[in-house]
Enzyme design. Structure first.
Site, PDB file in Angstrom:
ATOM      1  N   ASP A 123       0.887  -1.210   0.161  1.00 48.93           N
ATOM      2  CA  ASP A 123       0.024  -0.083  -0.090  1.00 48.93           C
ATOM      3  C   ASP A 123       0.945   1.328   0.176  1.00 48.93           C
ATOM      4  O   ASP A 123       0.322   2.315  -0.532  1.00 48.93           O
ATOM      5  CB  ASP A 123      -1.088   0.113   1.165  1.00 48.93           C
ATOM      6  N   GLU A 135       0.327  10.985   5.010  1.00 44.24           N
ATOM      7  CA  GLU A 135       0.311   9.580   4.912  1.00 44.24           C
ATOM      8  C   GLU A 135       1.518   8.682   4.552  1.00 44.24           C
ATOM      9  O   GLU A 135       1.552   7.703   5.094  1.00 44.24           O
ATOM     10  CB  GLU A 135      -0.955   9.285   3.751  1.00 44.24           C
ATOM     11  N   GLU A 147      -9.969  -3.305  -6.305  1.00 47.05           N
ATOM     12  CA  GLU A 147      -9.782  -3.410  -4.873  1.00 47.05           C
ATOM     13  C   GLU A 147      -9.687  -4.615  -4.139  1.00 47.05           C
ATOM     14  O   GLU A 147      -9.053  -5.238  -3.303  1.00 47.05           O
ATOM     15  CB  GLU A 147     -10.615  -2.477  -3.909  1.00 47.05           C
ATOM     16  N   GLU A 205     -11.361   6.122  -2.341  1.00 44.84           N
ATOM     17  CA  GLU A 205     -11.216   6.415  -1.032  1.00 44.84           C
ATOM     18  C   GLU A 205     -12.410   5.720  -0.002  1.00 44.84           C
ATOM     19  O   GLU A 205     -12.277   5.528   1.058  1.00 44.84           O
ATOM     20  CB  GLU A 205     -11.442   7.903  -0.758  1.00 44.84           C
TER      21      GLU A 205
HETATM   22  C1  HMH Z   1      -5.332  -0.025  -2.563  1.00 47.11           C
HETATM   23  N1  HMH Z   1      -7.109   1.734  -2.234  1.00 47.11           N
HETATM   24  C2  HMH Z   1      -5.798   1.104  -1.793  1.00 47.11           C
HETATM   25  N2  HMH Z   1      -4.946   1.918  -1.107  1.00 47.11           N
HETATM   26  C3  HMH Z   1      -5.349   2.965  -0.444  1.00 47.11           C
HETATM   27  N3  HMH Z   1      -4.460   3.657   0.505  1.00 47.11           N
HETATM   28  C4  HMH Z   1      -6.862   3.447  -0.595  1.00 47.11           C
HETATM   29  C5  HMH Z   1      -7.615   2.778  -1.695  1.00 47.11           C
HETATM   30  C6  HMH Z   1      -7.161   4.835  -0.045  1.00 47.11           C
HETATM   31  O1  HMH Z   1      -6.542   5.780   0.079  1.00 47.11           O
END
Ligand code: HMH
Length: 220
Positions: free
Chosen positions: A47, A87, A209, A139
């Site tokens: 991520d 972040e 996702e 999001e």
């Molecule tokens: C895969 N989807 C993914 N990572 C993230 N950080 C977000 C959404 C949300 O910002």
């Protein structure tokens, strides 16, 4: 009016896909307290790479906003972009806590696929309405997934609560709702063709996702 509910109508129409993305076995295992910590580490590293690509994606959404909209949405998008700086720092701190070496992480297949999708938004041919809708649903999947992990009755391990609160907080939910209002307003003004493209992008995000969570939780 009726037109303001386009995104809600999609969520109802594609309920099954939406739930597969937001109640995935990986995030549900966080809530249950049964999460495999090596899977969590894998998610964290992947991520971090995703979010770096997300910065560039958001820059392209912002650019389309400046070019194609009256500019009243700019502050919300700019705020979102600015918060990614914090972040990225959070990811670095969290990686240290979990002994994940971010320099050694290389993107897995589903992540590469998702990043390629994000990169396609740099094409000027992709309209603002498609881009803002995509931004909103990306999001929202995280918001809904992680809010579930801190809802009543959760057994989320304490050391994962910070992660869940990052996306599961009421503030993040409000931010997603602002994005949803912008998307619905743009969709109400969009041509049928543009609205169809936006719905396709919505579905593509749900698919990506699900693939991203699958990748994180798989033991291979
Ligand atoms: C895969 N989807 C993914 N990572 C993230 N950080 C977000 C959404 C949300 O910002």
């Amino acid at each position: 009016g009726v037109e303001a509910a386009t995104t809600a109508a999609w969520m109802a129409r594609h309920r099954g896909m939406y739930e597969r993305a937001t109640r995935h076995p990986f995030t549900v295992s966080i809530r249950d307290g049964t999460v495999d910590l090596s899977a969590f580490r894998r998610w964290l590293g992947q991520d971090y790479m995703f979010v770096k690509e997300f910065v560039a994606f958001l820059a392209s959404v912002l650019l389309k906003c400046c070019r194609q909209s009256d500019g009243s949405d700019m502050e919300i998008i700019l705020g979102g972009l600015a918060s990614l700086s914090d972040e990225l720092s959070w990811f670095k701190k969290e990686a240290e806590k979990w002994s994940v070496n971010l320099a050694e992480v290389s993107p897995l297949k589903s992540n590469t696929e998702y990043c390629r999708f994000l990169q396609s938004f740099s094409e000027p041919e992709i309209s603002y309405v498609v881009a803002i809708t995509t931004f909103w649903i990306i999001e929202t999947v995280y918001q809904d997934s992680f809010a579930f992990c801190i809802e009543e009755g959760n057994k989320t391990p304490p050391e994962l609560l910070g992660t869940c609160q990052r996306w599961g907080s009421p503030e993040f939910k409000q931010y997603c709702q602002s994005l949803q209002r912008i998307a619905d307003r743009c969709l109400a003004e969009a041509s049928a063709d543009a609205a169809r493209s936006a719905e396709e992008a919505f579905l593509r995000v749900l698919e990506l996702e699900i693939g991203f969570w699958d990748m994180s939780s798989s033991r291979s």
